[in-house]
Design a protein around this motif. Sequence first.
Motif, short mmCIF file in Angstrom:
data_model
loop_
_atom_site.label_atom_id
_atom_site.label_comp_id
_atom_site.label_asym_id
_atom_site.label_seq_id
_atom_site.Cartn_x
_atom_site.Cartn_y
_atom_site.Cartn_z
N LEU A 14 0.91 -1.11 -0.13
CA LEU A 14 0.10 0.01 -0.01
C LEU A 14 0.83 1.21 -0.07
O LEU A 14 1.90 1.40 0.96
N LEU A 15 0.68 2.19 -1.02
CA LEU A 15 1.68 3.18 -1.23
C LEU A 15 1.08 4.47 -0.87
O LEU A 15 -0.22 4.80 -1.15
N TYR A 16 1.73 5.40 -0.11
CA TYR A 16 1.16 6.88 0.16
C TYR A 16 2.22 7.62 -0.51
O TYR A 16 3.54 7.54 -0.43
N ILE A 17 1.75 8.63 -1.21
CA ILE A 17 2.64 9.71 -1.84
C ILE A 17 2.26 11.02 -1.21
O ILE A 17 0.85 11.73 -1.62
N GLY A 18 3.26 11.95 -0.69
CA GLY A 18 2.90 13.23 -0.27
C GLY A 18 3.80 13.30 1.00
O GLY A 18 4.91 13.09 0.99
N ASN A 19 3.40 14.52 1.38
CA ASN A 19 4.48 15.01 2.76
C ASN A 19 3.79 14.41 3.98
O ASN A 19 2.84 14.02 4.01
N ASP A 20 4.44 15.35 5.06
CA ASP A 20 3.99 14.93 6.56
C ASP A 20 3.23 16.02 7.07
O ASP A 20 3.52 16.17 8.29
N GLN A 21 2.67 16.99 6.41
CA GLN A 21 1.94 17.93 6.95
C GLN A 21 0.93 17.52 7.71
O GLN A 21 0.24 16.54 7.32
N PRO A 22 0.28 17.90 8.93
CA PRO A 22 -1.08 17.51 9.67
C PRO A 22 -2.06 17.29 8.85
O PRO A 22 -2.54 16.00 9.26
N TYR A 23 -2.46 17.99 8.07
CA TYR A 23 -3.65 17.91 7.23
C TYR A 23 -3.76 16.71 6.29
O TYR A 23 -4.78 16.02 5.90
N LYS A 24 -2.36 16.08 5.97
CA LYS A 24 -2.27 14.80 5.31
C LYS A 24 -2.69 13.74 6.06
O LYS A 24 -2.93 12.46 5.63
N ASN A 25 -2.98 13.95 7.46
CA ASN A 25 -3.38 12.89 8.21
C ASN A 25 -2.72 11.54 8.31
O ASN A 25 -3.29 10.47 8.47
N LEU A 26 -1.58 11.50 8.43
CA LEU A 26 -0.48 10.24 8.48
C LEU A 26 -0.85 9.49 9.71
O LEU A 26 -0.53 8.41 10.05
N GLY A 27 -1.16 10.13 10.86
CA GLY A 27 -1.67 9.62 12.07
C GLY A 27 -2.59 8.48 11.79
O GLY A 27 -2.70 7.47 12.40
N GLY A 28 -3.60 9.02 11.04
CA GLY A 28 -4.76 7.87 10.83
C GLY A 28 -4.29 6.59 10.11
O GLY A 28 -4.62 5.49 10.35
N LEU A 29 -3.05 6.98 9.11
CA LEU A 29 -2.56 5.97 8.36
C LEU A 29 -1.83 4.76 9.43
O LEU A 29 -1.81 3.75 9.32
N PHE A 30 -1.14 5.73 10.26
CA PHE A 30 -0.14 4.73 11.21
C PHE A 30 -1.06 3.90 12.04
O PHE A 30 -0.87 2.84 12.36
N ASP A 31 -2.64 4.48 12.62
CA ASP A 31 -3.26 3.79 13.50
C ASP A 31 -3.73 2.71 12.69
O ASP A 31 -3.89 1.52 13.30
N ALA A 32 -4.23 2.66 11.10
CA ALA A 32 -4.61 1.42 10.61
C ALA A 32 -3.45 0.67 10.43
O ALA A 32 -3.53 -0.75 10.47
N ALA A 33 -2.07 1.11 10.18
CA ALA A 33 -1.03 0.22 10.13
C ALA A 33 -0.89 -0.85 11.51
O ALA A 33 -0.57 -1.97 11.42
N ARG A 34 -1.12 -0.17 12.54
CA ARG A 34 -1.14 -0.62 13.94
C ARG A 34 -1.88 -1.75 13.99
O ARG A 34 -1.78 -3.07 14.32
N LEU A 35 -3.26 -1.48 13.73
CA LEU A 35 -4.60 -2.11 13.59
C LEU A 35 -4.33 -3.72 12.73
O LEU A 35 -4.44 -4.68 13.30
N ALA A 36 -3.72 -3.27 11.53
CA ALA A 36 -3.50 -4.58 10.77
C ALA A 36 -2.43 -5.25 11.19
O ALA A 36 -2.46 -6.62 11.12
#
Length: 389
Positions: free
Chosen positions: A214-236
Motif C-alpha cells: 500500500l503506497l502513500y505519496i505526499g508530505n507529512d503536514q498534519p492535514y495529510k492525516n498520517l496519524g490515521g494511516l499509522f493507526d490503521a497500520a498498527r491495527l493491521a
Amino acid sequence: MILGINSLGTRGGGCETVLRSLLDGINRSAACRRLISRVVVFVLPRSSYRFDYPCTPDLDIVDCPPVTDNAISRYAWLRTAYGRFLHPYGCDMLLNMSGVAGKADLPQVMMLQNSLYFCPEAIESYRRRSVPWRRRGRNMVEVPLARWFFRRSLRDVSRVIVQSDVMKSWVERDVVEARVIVHAALPAFPTLYCHDRAAAEAPVAMRSAQGRRLLYIGNDQPYKNLGGLFDAARLARREERDWTFFLTLPEPPRDVPGNVVFLGALGRPQLAAALRAADALVMPSLVETVGLPMVESLSLGTPVIAADRPYAREFCGDAAVYFDPHEAGSLCEAIDRTVAHERASGRPVVTMMPRLPGPAAFAEQMVEQCLQAAGVEPPGSAAVRARAA
C-alpha cells in the motif's frame, strides 16, 4: 500580447506540475500561440526549485530575488516589484500563480492553489497535541494572514482561478468579495508513466515485500492525516494482516509501526514504477487542491483508497474506495474491500477514469481568462469553453 507569469513560491510538487502543464499547453495550442506572442515567467533563483523549465524561443525565464515560501513575503515582493521586474519586460497581463497579487499597472489574474486556508477541518489538524509547537504556531499565524492577503489581493485582480468546483464553493462561502470573479478551471497533468516500462524499477523494498503493498505519496503536514494511516497500520499488524505501507518520505523521528516503510523522495519514472508495483494508493488527506497522486494512480490502473472528503469525490467519483479518515478500522475495511474485489474479479476495483483536460485545452482556458481580465474577448472562446466542458 505578452503574458507574464508570477511563479514565485513554485518549488516542486503540484504547483510545478500545473505550471509545466500550462507552459506545455501554450506551446502545443495553435490558438494560444496566435494570441500570446511571448511568455515571461518570474521565478525564484535556480537553487530554490527542483525542476527545469522548458526551453522555447518565445519563453523568458527571469530570476527574481529569493522569496521565502509564505504568502506574506510574496505579497510584500509584489507590492514593489512592478517597476523593477515586470515593467521592463513589457507584459500586457500578469497571471499570479502563488495565491497573492500586488500593485501593477496592468490587468492581473490570480490562481489559488492551496485549499488548506479554506478548510476548517484541515486547519484544526494543526492544533493537535502531536503537532510540533513550531509548526502549530506558524500555522496559527500564517493561515489568518494568508487569508487576509488573499482578500487584500482581490483589489488588484480581475479574476480568481481555482482548480475545482469544490474549492470554488469554499472560496465563495468564505470570501464575499470573490464570489463574482472566482472561476474553476480543471488542471491538466503531464503523463506520469514512461512508455518504456524498463526505464525505472520500483524501490527494492517494494519489490521484495510479501503480501499487500500500500503506497502513500505526499508530505507529512498534519492535514495529510498520517496519524490515521499509522493507526490503521498498527491495527493491521495486531490482526496479523499481511500488509506493508510504503511512504515517499524520509523516515521522521517518531514511533511508527514495523509494517511502515519510508522510501524517500522518488523521481517521476521511479514514482510510476512504485505505483505499478502497489496494490493500491492510500490517500488519507483531509483536504487537497486536486490530489494529483490519485489521478496519476488511476491513469496507471492502480486502485485508489481515499478519505471520504469532497476533493476526492469530485476527481475520482466511483473510481475510488472511500473511508472515514478518522477511523483506523474504516481504512482497514476499505483495503479489505479492495483486496476482496480483486480476488473475486481478477482485476482492480477501478470503474472509470476522472475526466481532465489535456494541456492544450487547459492552457486555452487559462489564456481565455487572462484575456477577458484584460478586456479582450478571445476569438472562438465559446468553442474553447465547450471543449473544456
